[in-house]
Write a protein that holds these residues in place. Sequence first.
Motif, PDB file in Angstrom:
ATOM      1  N   ALA A  56      81.858 -21.023 -38.634  1.00 38.38           N
ATOM      2  CA  ALA A  56      81.925 -20.063 -37.906  1.00 38.38           C
ATOM      3  C   ALA A  56      83.969 -19.688 -37.503  1.00 38.38           C
ATOM      4  CB  ALA A  56      81.629 -20.972 -35.871  1.00 38.38           C
ATOM      5  N   PHE A  57      84.183 -21.215 -37.627  1.00 43.29           N
ATOM      6  CA  PHE A  57      85.397 -21.331 -37.772  1.00 43.29           C
ATOM      7  C   PHE A  57      86.351 -20.233 -39.058  1.00 43.29           C
ATOM      8  CE2 PHE A  57      89.787 -23.012 -39.810  1.00 43.29           C
ATOM      9  CZ  PHE A  57      90.517 -22.393 -39.052  1.00 43.29           C
ATOM     10  N   LEU A  58      85.394 -20.329 -40.258  1.00 45.43           N
ATOM     11  CA  LEU A  58      86.302 -19.665 -41.159  1.00 45.43           C
ATOM     12  C   LEU A  58      85.889 -18.233 -40.618  1.00 45.43           C
ATOM     13  CD1 LEU A  58      85.318 -22.013 -43.850  1.00 45.43           C
ATOM     14  CD2 LEU A  58      87.790 -20.874 -43.220  1.00 45.43           C
ATOM     15  N   TYR A  59      84.662 -17.911 -40.131  1.00 46.50           N
ATOM     16  CA  TYR A  59      84.210 -16.701 -39.481  1.00 46.50           C
ATOM     17  C   TYR A  59      85.102 -16.050 -39.021  1.00 46.50           C
ATOM     18  CZ  TYR A  59      79.856 -15.567 -42.492  1.00 46.50           C
ATOM     19  OH  TYR A  59      79.510 -15.083 -43.336  1.00 46.50           O
ATOM     20  N   ALA A  60      85.727 -16.604 -38.050  1.00 45.72           N
ATOM     21  CA  ALA A  60      86.525 -15.975 -37.043  1.00 45.72           C
ATOM     22  C   ALA A  60      88.440 -15.884 -37.703  1.00 45.72           C
ATOM     23  CB  ALA A  60      87.130 -17.778 -36.271  1.00 45.72           C
ATOM     24  N   CYS A  61      88.030 -16.768 -39.346  1.00 46.57           N
ATOM     25  CA  CYS A  61      89.536 -16.374 -40.281  1.00 46.57           C
ATOM     26  C   CYS A  61      89.294 -14.990 -40.989  1.00 46.57           C
ATOM     27  CB  CYS A  61      89.289 -18.114 -40.483  1.00 46.57           C
ATOM     28  SG  CYS A  61      89.848 -19.257 -39.902  1.00 46.57           S
ATOM     29  N   TYR A  62      88.062 -14.876 -41.313  1.00 38.52           N
ATOM     30  CA  TYR A  62      87.190 -13.771 -41.953  1.00 38.52           C
ATOM     31  C   TYR A  62      88.147 -12.788 -40.535  1.00 38.52           C
ATOM     32  CZ  TYR A  62      84.670 -17.294 -44.971  1.00 38.52           C
ATOM     33  OH  TYR A  62      84.972 -17.883 -45.283  1.00 38.52           O
ATOM     34  N   TRP A  63      87.409 -12.407 -39.654  1.00 38.35           N
ATOM     35  CA  TRP A  63      88.383 -11.679 -38.676  1.00 38.35           C
ATOM     36  C   TRP A  63      89.539 -11.535 -38.784  1.00 38.35           C
ATOM     37  CZ3 TRP A  63      90.826 -10.743 -34.351  1.00 38.35           C
ATOM     38  CH2 TRP A  63      90.371  -9.452 -33.253  1.00 38.35           C
ATOM     39  N   VAL A  64      90.027 -12.381 -38.818  1.00 37.80           N
ATOM     40  CA  VAL A  64      91.882 -12.002 -38.744  1.00 37.80           C
ATOM     41  C   VAL A  64      91.896 -11.214 -40.009  1.00 37.80           C
ATOM     42  CG1 VAL A  64      93.806 -12.637 -38.926  1.00 37.80           C
ATOM     43  CG2 VAL A  64      92.397 -13.401 -36.963  1.00 37.80           C
ATOM     44  N   ASN A  65      91.376 -11.429 -41.159  1.00 34.52           N
ATOM     45  CA  ASN A  65      91.359 -10.783 -42.695  1.00 34.52           C
ATOM     46  C   ASN A  65      90.996  -9.744 -42.835  1.00 34.52           C
ATOM     47  OD1 ASN A  65      91.541 -11.143 -45.918  1.00 34.52           O
ATOM     48  ND2 ASN A  65      89.368 -11.269 -45.715  1.00 34.52           N
ATOM     49  N   ALA A  66      90.270  -9.285 -41.986  1.00 31.37           N
ATOM     50  CA  ALA A  66      89.379  -7.932 -41.843  1.00 31.37           C
ATOM     51  C   ALA A  66      90.049  -7.077 -41.790  1.00 31.37           C
ATOM     52  CB  ALA A  66      87.760  -8.051 -41.165  1.00 31.37           C
ATOM     53  N   ILE A  67      90.657  -7.259 -40.375  1.00 29.44           N
ATOM     54  CA  ILE A  67      91.775  -6.582 -39.505  1.00 29.44           C
ATOM     55  C   ILE A  67      93.200  -6.588 -40.662  1.00 29.44           C
ATOM     56  CG2 ILE A  67      93.561  -6.856 -38.333  1.00 29.44           C
ATOM     57  CD1 ILE A  67      91.706  -7.977 -35.906  1.00 29.44           C
ATOM     58  N   VAL A  68      93.696  -7.550 -41.489  1.00 26.98           N
ATOM     59  CA  VAL A  68      94.545  -7.819 -42.300  1.00 26.98           C
ATOM     60  C   VAL A  68      94.162  -6.557 -44.039  1.00 26.98           C
ATOM     61  CG1 VAL A  68      96.136  -9.059 -43.837  1.00 26.98           C
ATOM     62  CG2 VAL A  68      96.111  -9.794 -41.297  1.00 26.98           C
ATOM     63  N   SER A  69      93.070  -6.882 -44.116  1.00 27.30           N
ATOM     64  CA  SER A  69      92.887  -5.430 -45.398  1.00 27.30           C
ATOM     65  C   SER A  69      92.132  -4.346 -44.747  1.00 27.30           C
ATOM     66  CB  SER A  69      91.027  -6.512 -45.402  1.00 27.30           C
ATOM     67  OG  SER A  69      91.624  -7.979 -46.156  1.00 27.30           O
ATOM     68  N   TRP A  70      92.243  -3.957 -43.612  1.00 24.27           N
ATOM     69  CA  TRP A  70      91.790  -3.092 -43.413  1.00 24.27           C
ATOM     70  C   TRP A  70      93.213  -2.122 -42.768  1.00 24.27           C
ATOM     71  CZ3 TRP A  70      89.466  -1.230 -37.497  1.00 24.27           C
ATOM     72  CH2 TRP A  70      89.409  -0.069 -37.719  1.00 24.27           C
ATOM     73  N   LEU A  71      93.897  -2.731 -42.385  1.00 25.19           N
ATOM     74  CA  LEU A  71      95.430  -2.261 -42.816  1.00 25.19           C
ATOM     75  C   LEU A  71      95.575  -1.339 -44.555  1.00 25.19           C
ATOM     76  CD1 LEU A  71      97.145  -4.060 -39.952  1.00 25.19           C
ATOM     77  CD2 LEU A  71      95.825  -1.412 -39.905  1.00 25.19           C
ATOM     78  N   TRP A  72      95.607  -3.076 -44.810  1.00 25.99           N
ATOM     79  CA  TRP A  72      96.104  -3.154 -46.539  1.00 25.99           C
ATOM     80  C   TRP A  72      94.997  -1.945 -47.622  1.00 25.99           C
ATOM     81  CZ3 TRP A  72      99.648  -4.159 -50.036  1.00 25.99           C
ATOM     82  CH2 TRP A  72      99.559  -4.756 -51.494  1.00 25.99           C
TER      83      TRP A  72
END
Length: 187
Positions: free
Chosen positions: A162-178
Amino acid sequence: MIGPLEIAANVGATACILLAGRNSVHTWWTGIVGCALFAVLFYQSNLYADVALQGFFIVSGVVGWMQWRRGAQGAELPITHASVKSLAWLVPAGVAATAAYGALLHYFTNAYAPFIDSAVLVFSIVAQLLLMRRKVENWAFWILVNTVAVPLYASRGLYLTAFLYACYWVNAIVSWLWWRRLARKAA
């Protein structure tokens, strides 16, 4: 309690997700390893839609790996945007598939949270198919999946996941912008 299987599965998945965000072809083999481990973990947690999802990820990992390396005509597949037309049918089809698969799990298994688990399954498939084709919009679907998956996994005691999926949520936002930036450069 966080066990060695959950730790190992998350190491593979984290490598895969970070490499996908960086547009690295190595995302695929690391994902295959992580998914195989997650299949066992989710089976032990009665999250059967997630077990099926891991099987899909393993197969799509092989296909995605080949597509990213060779593209459609032998060249590397470029990052592009999905068409509005394809997104217009993907979303309602995803909602209908979520309801149908959730009903199957509800009536025929002892699945925990069958409709929520099915939403993670279906929209992960949508996101993965878009990722395999290097479509920028895959990241929007990963944001949706991670939003639903975090409380689901926490409710089953899979706190590291669950914690890592919360981190993946942030990664998805950053990756979307990238990826949007990479797509603009390619266009």
